[in-house]
Design an enzyme around this catalytic site. Structure first.
Site, PDB file in Angstrom:
ATOM      1  N   ARG A  29       7.616   0.369  -3.301  1.00  0.00           N
ATOM      2  CA  ARG A  29       7.778   1.819  -2.563  1.00  0.00           C
ATOM      3  C   ARG A  29       6.842   2.764  -3.432  1.00  0.00           C
ATOM      4  O   ARG A  29       7.037   3.327  -4.364  1.00  0.00           O
ATOM      5  CB  ARG A  29       9.173   2.392  -2.712  1.00  0.00           C
ATOM      6  CG  ARG A  29       9.281   3.677  -1.898  1.00  0.00           C
ATOM      7  CD  ARG A  29       9.245   3.644  -0.375  1.00  0.00           C
ATOM      8  NE  ARG A  29      10.218   2.894   0.096  1.00  0.00           N
ATOM      9  CZ  ARG A  29       9.935   2.542   1.342  1.00  0.00           C
ATOM     10  NH1 ARG A  29       8.958   2.715   2.226  1.00  0.00           N
ATOM     11  NH2 ARG A  29      10.896   1.437   1.878  1.00  0.00           N
ATOM     12  N   ARG A  72       1.474  -7.110   2.449  1.00  0.00           N
ATOM     13  CA  ARG A  72       1.911  -6.307   1.701  1.00  0.00           C
ATOM     14  C   ARG A  72       2.919  -7.058   0.566  1.00  0.00           C
ATOM     15  O   ARG A  72       3.075  -6.637  -0.699  1.00  0.00           O
ATOM     16  CB  ARG A  72       2.605  -5.137   1.936  1.00  0.00           C
ATOM     17  CG  ARG A  72       3.821  -5.010   2.628  1.00  0.00           C
ATOM     18  CD  ARG A  72       4.325  -3.706   3.173  1.00  0.00           C
ATOM     19  NE  ARG A  72       5.500  -3.848   3.855  1.00  0.00           N
ATOM     20  CZ  ARG A  72       6.282  -2.878   4.285  1.00  0.00           C
ATOM     21  NH1 ARG A  72       6.076  -1.711   3.518  1.00  0.00           N
ATOM     22  NH2 ARG A  72       7.316  -2.947   5.232  1.00  0.00           N
ATOM     23  N   HIS A  83      -1.408   2.349   3.539  1.00  0.00           N
ATOM     24  CA  HIS A  83      -0.318   3.284   3.993  1.00  0.00           C
ATOM     25  C   HIS A  83      -0.158   4.228   2.506  1.00  0.00           C
ATOM     26  O   HIS A  83       0.874   4.033   1.533  1.00  0.00           O
ATOM     27  CB  HIS A  83       0.826   2.326   3.818  1.00  0.00           C
ATOM     28  CG  HIS A  83       2.012   3.018   4.276  1.00  0.00           C
ATOM     29  ND1 HIS A  83       2.655   4.023   3.549  1.00  0.00           N
ATOM     30  CD2 HIS A  83       3.229   2.708   5.155  1.00  0.00           C
ATOM     31  CE1 HIS A  83       3.838   4.431   4.199  1.00  0.00           C
ATOM     32  NE2 HIS A  83       4.119   3.527   5.003  1.00  0.00           N
ATOM     33  N   ASP A 143       7.118  11.739  11.274  1.00  0.00           N
ATOM     34  CA  ASP A 143       6.613  10.251  11.243  1.00  0.00           C
ATOM     35  C   ASP A 143       5.830  10.264  12.620  1.00  0.00           C
ATOM     36  O   ASP A 143       6.383  10.168  13.589  1.00  0.00           O
ATOM     37  CB  ASP A 143       7.956   9.278  11.632  1.00  0.00           C
ATOM     38  CG  ASP A 143       7.465   7.891  11.276  1.00  0.00           C
ATOM     39  OD1 ASP A 143       6.374   7.691  11.133  1.00  0.00           O
ATOM     40  OD2 ASP A 143       8.506   6.932  11.266  1.00  0.00           O
ATOM     41  N   GLU A 181      -1.818   8.326   6.294  1.00  0.00           N
ATOM     42  CA  GLU A 181      -2.189   6.690   6.175  1.00  0.00           C
ATOM     43  C   GLU A 181      -3.461   6.736   7.023  1.00  0.00           C
ATOM     44  O   GLU A 181      -3.568   7.083   8.141  1.00  0.00           O
ATOM     45  CB  GLU A 181      -1.172   6.126   6.509  1.00  0.00           C
ATOM     46  CG  GLU A 181       0.246   6.178   5.929  1.00  0.00           C
ATOM     47  CD  GLU A 181       1.449   5.735   6.670  1.00  0.00           C
ATOM     48  OE1 GLU A 181       1.509   4.528   7.184  1.00  0.00           O
ATOM     49  OE2 GLU A 181       2.568   6.079   6.515  1.00  0.00           O
TER      50      GLU A 181
HETATM   51  C1  BG6 Z   1       5.390   4.708   8.037  1.00  0.00           C
HETATM   52  C2  BG6 Z   1       6.147   4.563   9.455  1.00  0.00           C
HETATM   53  O1  BG6 Z   1       4.283   4.298   8.194  1.00  0.00           O
HETATM   54  O2  BG6 Z   1       6.098   3.802   7.190  1.00  0.00           O
HETATM   55  C3  BG6 Z   1       7.597   4.672   9.129  1.00  0.00           C
HETATM   56  O3  BG6 Z   1       5.525   5.302  10.377  1.00  0.00           O
HETATM   57  C4  BG6 Z   1       8.298   3.865   8.383  1.00  0.00           C
HETATM   58  O4  BG6 Z   1       8.148   4.702  10.374  1.00  0.00           O
HETATM   59  C5  BG6 Z   1       7.347   4.156   7.025  1.00  0.00           C
HETATM   60  O5  BG6 Z   1       9.523   4.322   8.086  1.00  0.00           O
HETATM   61  C6  BG6 Z   1       8.085   3.286   5.848  1.00  0.00           C
HETATM   62  O6  BG6 Z   1       7.813   1.860   6.216  1.00  0.00           O
HETATM   63  P1  BG6 Z   1       8.685   0.791   5.294  1.00  0.00           P
HETATM   64  O7  BG6 Z   1       8.713  -0.445   5.907  1.00  0.00           O
HETATM   65  O8  BG6 Z   1       7.525   0.536   3.967  1.00  0.00           O
HETATM   66  O9  BG6 Z   1      10.069   1.307   4.931  1.00  0.00           O
END
Ligand code: BG6
Length: 305
Positions: free
Chosen positions: A78, A104, A174, A218, A277
């Site tokens: 994360r 990923r 991302h 979002d 992103e």
């Molecule tokens: C963003 C999406 O790019 O990533 C969101 O638009 C999503 O909807 C977020 O919640 C995180 O995604 P993840 O799969 O890493 O929890």
């Protein structure tokens, strides 16, 4: 033997650069590449080809990284720059497939490390289809991630269709950015763009002026290739994100309620981050023909005031 199966000692002897590029068993035993040169330091995990850190000399880190992230095989980290590919978000018609694709959490191999004449460091990683990937997505592909660490961070995801049939390919770099206080930032570069609002059933809207965040946000901004700039009055800096091969920009922040439900995020973690992103999502998904290649690139540059 591909380099993804090599131990850190072997990786260091093949690809290490004295004082500049070093491989180590990072958190959770996952192997990471540590880069340090006269401009900046950076860290990239081989799982996911995931850049987790970029910090120019004498400045604050540019990327946000959760202090509650899991570092575990098969789990996405994360923060930093997860790679979403070959689809962005949920799979278009199969909810059982992993969100944001599978690369990923895949183990990438090292292709090359290199130092340019002016002291910028290049790291190249590669991922190809295998039995496991074809069970999730039945296409032949080759991906390369090029990371250039200098005053700016350049991340380029090169995708090749090595099969005999065209495939749709969306995705995103991302990137999570560290900010002083999310409610105080402004994002320039999206004025007048249409967006799909994911928290309002993908309803369409149009951005007027700069983006300011209040609560969960979002949005997929479509049909935009422009540079985005984060203005951060608390950290006293601007950060620009200049894109190539990307026609969507996603702005995401989970806000207080959603982040409280996320096990890999601190209760107040959402206040220190924003995702801007570099993507090809929704309307902007690409069809890659056999033999075709596509490069999705972001150049991230901080400018302290
Ligand atoms: C963003 C999406 O790019 O990533 C969101 O638009 C999503 O909807 C977020 O919640 C995180 O995604 P993840 O799969 O890493 O929890």
């Amino acid at each position: 033997m591909t380099s993804s199966h090599l131990g850190v000692q072997e990786l260091n002897s093949r690809y290490g650069i004295e004082g500049k590029v070093h491989f180590a068993a990072g958190k959770g035993g996952l192997v990471s590449v540590l880069v340090k040169n006269r401009y900046a330091s950076a860290c990239i995990f081989l799982q996911g080809a995931h850049v987790t850190h970029f910090q120019p000399e004498g400045q604050q880190p540019v990327l946000w990284l959760s202090n509650r992230s899991a570092y575990q095989e098969g789990k996405a980290i994360r923060g930093g720059i997860p790679l979403c590919w070959p689809w962005f978000g949920d799979h278009p018609d199969d909810p059982t497939k992993p969100a944001h694709g599978f690369v990923r959490t895949s183990l990438w191999e090292v292709l090359e490390t290199w130092e340019t004449a002016d002291g910028v460091t290049l790291v190249r990683l590669r991922l190809e289809d295998d039995e496991a990937s074809r069970r999730i997505w039945p296409n032949s592909f080759q991906l390369e991630l090029r990371v250039l660490v200098g005053r700016s961070l350049v991340v380029a995801l090169v995708a090749r269709n090595t099969g005999k049939t065209p495939f749709p390919c969306g995705g995103a770099l991302h990137s999570y950015f560290l900010v002083g206080a999310v409610e105080s930032i402004e994002i320039f570069g999206l004025d007048g763009c249409d967006y799909l609002d994911k928290i309002d059933h993908f309803s369409r809207g149009r951005q007027g002026g700069t983006v300011r965040l209040a609560g969960e946000t979002d949005r997929i901004y479509v049909n935009t290739a422009d540079v985005c700039t984060i203005k951060d009055p608390v950290l006293s800096r601007y950060v620009t994100v200049a894109k190539k091969g990307s026609n969507s920009t996603v702005i995401w922040n989970p806000g207080p309620r959603k982040s409280a439900t996320m096990p890999d995020m601190d209760r107040n973690g959402y206040r220190q981050m924003v995702c801007v992103e570099t993507a090809n999502a929704a309307d902007d998904t690409i069809l890659l023909p056999p033999g075709g290649m596509h490069i999705l690139q972001a150049e991230i540059s901080p400018y302290p005031k």
